[in-house]
Write a protein that holds these residues in place. Structure first.
Motif, PDB file in Angstrom:
ATOM      1  N   GLU A 139       0.843  -1.192   0.000  1.00 15.15           N
ATOM      2  CA  GLU A 139       0.000   0.000   0.000  1.00 15.15           C
ATOM      3  C   GLU A 139       0.889   1.256   0.000  1.00 15.15           C
ATOM      4  OE1 GLU A 139      -3.187   0.085  -0.318  1.00 15.15           O
ATOM      5  OE2 GLU A 139      -3.603  -2.055  -0.141  1.00 15.15           O
ATOM      6  N   GLU A 140       1.345   1.649  -1.177  1.00 11.73           N
ATOM      7  CA  GLU A 140       2.359   2.696  -1.251  1.00 11.73           C
ATOM      8  C   GLU A 140       1.851   4.045  -0.724  1.00 11.73           C
ATOM      9  OE1 GLU A 140       4.249   3.047  -4.997  1.00 11.73           O
ATOM     10  OE2 GLU A 140       4.738   0.909  -5.148  1.00 11.73           O
ATOM     11  N   ALA A 141       0.673   4.471  -1.168  1.00 14.53           N
ATOM     12  CA  ALA A 141       0.164   5.781  -0.728  1.00 14.53           C
ATOM     13  C   ALA A 141      -0.097   5.780   0.771  1.00 14.53           C
ATOM     14  CB  ALA A 141      -1.111   6.131  -1.498  1.00 14.53           C
ATOM     15  N   GLN A 142      -0.699   4.692   1.274  1.00 11.71           N
ATOM     16  CA  GLN A 142      -0.970   4.583   2.708  1.00 11.71           C
ATOM     17  C   GLN A 142       0.331   4.582   3.493  1.00 11.71           C
ATOM     18  OE1 GLN A 142      -3.421   1.212   3.838  1.00 11.71           O
ATOM     19  NE2 GLN A 142      -2.402   1.065   5.826  1.00 11.71           N
ATOM     20  N   ASN A 143       1.326   3.883   2.963  1.00 14.77           N
ATOM     21  CA  ASN A 143       2.604   3.796   3.657  1.00 14.77           C
ATOM     22  C   ASN A 143       3.322   5.146   3.709  1.00 14.77           C
ATOM     23  OD1 ASN A 143       2.268   1.096   4.189  1.00 14.77           O
ATOM     24  ND2 ASN A 143       3.399   0.405   2.391  1.00 14.77           N
ATOM     25  N   ALA A 144       3.219   5.920   2.646  1.00 15.26           N
ATOM     26  CA  ALA A 144       3.851   7.237   2.641  1.00 15.26           C
ATOM     27  C   ALA A 144       3.228   8.124   3.713  1.00 15.26           C
ATOM     28  CB  ALA A 144       3.713   7.880   1.264  1.00 15.26           C
ATOM     29  N   ARG A 145       1.902   8.052   3.832  1.00 12.70           N
ATOM     30  CA  ARG A 145       1.223   8.842   4.868  1.00 12.70           C
ATOM     31  C   ARG A 145       1.605   8.351   6.259  1.00 12.70           C
ATOM     32  NH1 ARG A 145      -3.066   8.232   1.140  1.00 12.70           N
ATOM     33  NH2 ARG A 145      -3.936   6.519   2.388  1.00 12.70           N
TER      34      ARG A 145
ATOM     35  N   GLN B 179      13.366   6.990   0.107  1.00 11.19           N
ATOM     36  CA  GLN B 179      12.121   7.757   0.227  1.00 11.19           C
ATOM     37  C   GLN B 179      11.868   8.162   1.678  1.00 11.19           C
ATOM     38  OE1 GLN B 179       8.830   5.621  -1.636  1.00 11.19           O
ATOM     39  NE2 GLN B 179      10.239   4.813  -3.167  1.00 11.19           N
TER      40      GLN B 179
END
Length: 333
Positions: free
Chosen positions: A16-22, A91
């Protein structure tokens, strides 16, 4: 005294890339907001490439590795998972760099130590690197090179930090010394690594930290932490779980405190407790220091007992705030 975390935080999900960035951005905000010795957060909930071993293998460029069903394995060339681990860490450090520009005090990063790596990573033909004297030497020396590069990168990213601590995590070291690491079959145990060899590999890594201008500390949350071996190898500080620490390690911890070294004392639960009062953390810290007959110094640090990866998000924030309360209890008297 100061307050810090051991390293890992809750949050994230595999793929879950977007969730992980948040989630990573939020963990970074929490660490920077609650602690006066903030650190690079780790979110192992994102998968093997984000765990302690995976992040460290991502830092290593002199040896190839990839992720197999049994875990990380050395390979002839860097595999897709090692490249993913490297990219994810970059990142994460971009996020840290963005949020940590106001940091002026000490800052901390964490990576896996040579013996925990050797006990966790497989050789190309199977079984742990621990089984091969040459392979474990190569891995430790490659780690030393990676550490120096990582320190230089962090000093560039967090230019205002007064100093940089590098925490070398060695949870498996006592098992390595006691011949308690199981072989691949599970029916045997790898031979013991004797203290002189264990010290030599640690010294390569800890010296690389010092030579790069940072301060090396070693974290081990086992009962039988070999404090004298760690300080003899060049550790300027140690990080321990006060609640499980065996009495035979007390003298070593006292020696670190007396010498003015970094003593990172875990007194706050890592998992959500049924109930909690900040006074419990203050009391646990005071009992331990009273038992040693020593006063805290500017390099005494209050931490959770171990990483917070298994905690709820609410408790992770509460635990770090509780560490700060314990660290600064004397400021209010």
């Amino acid at each position: 005294m100061l307050a810090s975390g051991v390293g890992s935080m809750p949050g994230g999900a595999v793929g879950e890339e977007a969730q992980n960035a948040r989630a990573y951005a939020e963990a970074t905000r929490v660490v920077l907001g609650e602690l006066d010795l903030p650190h690079v957060p780790e979110l192992p909930g994102r998968g093997a490439v984000a765990g302690l071993v995976g992040r460290t293998m991502g830092l290593i460029t002199e040896l190839g590795a990839d992720l197999q069903p049994a875990g990380w394995r050395l390979t002839d060339a860097s595999g897709v998972d090692q490249r993913r681990a490297r990219s994810l860490l970059a990142q994460d450090l971009d996020t840290v760099e963005e949020q940590a520009q106001q940091v002026e005090g000490w800052f901390k990063t964490q990576l896996c130590g040579p013996w925990t790596l050797a006990a966790s990573v497989e050789r190309p033909r199977g079984d742990r690197v621990l089984a091969d004297v040459g392979a474990r030497r190569d891995l430790a020396q490659a780690l030393a090179v990676a550490v120096a590069d990582h320190v230089a990168d962090l000093r560039r990213r967090v230019p205002g930090a007064a100093g940089l601590l590098v925490q070398v995590d060695e949870p498996a070291l006592p098992a390595v010394l006691a011949a308690q690491v199981p072989t691949a079959s599970g029916f045997g145990r790898h031979r013991t690594v004797h203290p002189p060899e264990a010290s030599e590999a640690l010294e390569w890594v800890l010296s690389a930290v010092s030579d790069a201008g940072a301060t090396p500390v070693v974290h081990c949350c086992a009962a039988d932490v070999p404090v004298d071996l760690l300080t003899g190898a060049g550790a300027v500080g140690i990080s321990v779980d006060v609640g499980v620490l065996a009495p035979q390690a007390y003298e070593g911890v006292a020696g670190v405190l007396e010498s003015g070294g970094w003593a990172m004392l875990g007194v706050v639960p890592s998992l959500d407790p049924p109930s909690w009062d900040d006074r419990a953390g203050v009391a646990a810290l005071e009992r331990f220091l009273d038992m040693l007959g020593l006063a805290p110094s500017e390099h005494t640090v209050v931490t959770p007992a171990c990483g917070l990866a298994g905690a709820s998000g609410t408790w992770a924030r509460t635990a770090l705030a509780s560490c700060a309360t314990a660290a600064h209890a004397d400021d209010r008297t």
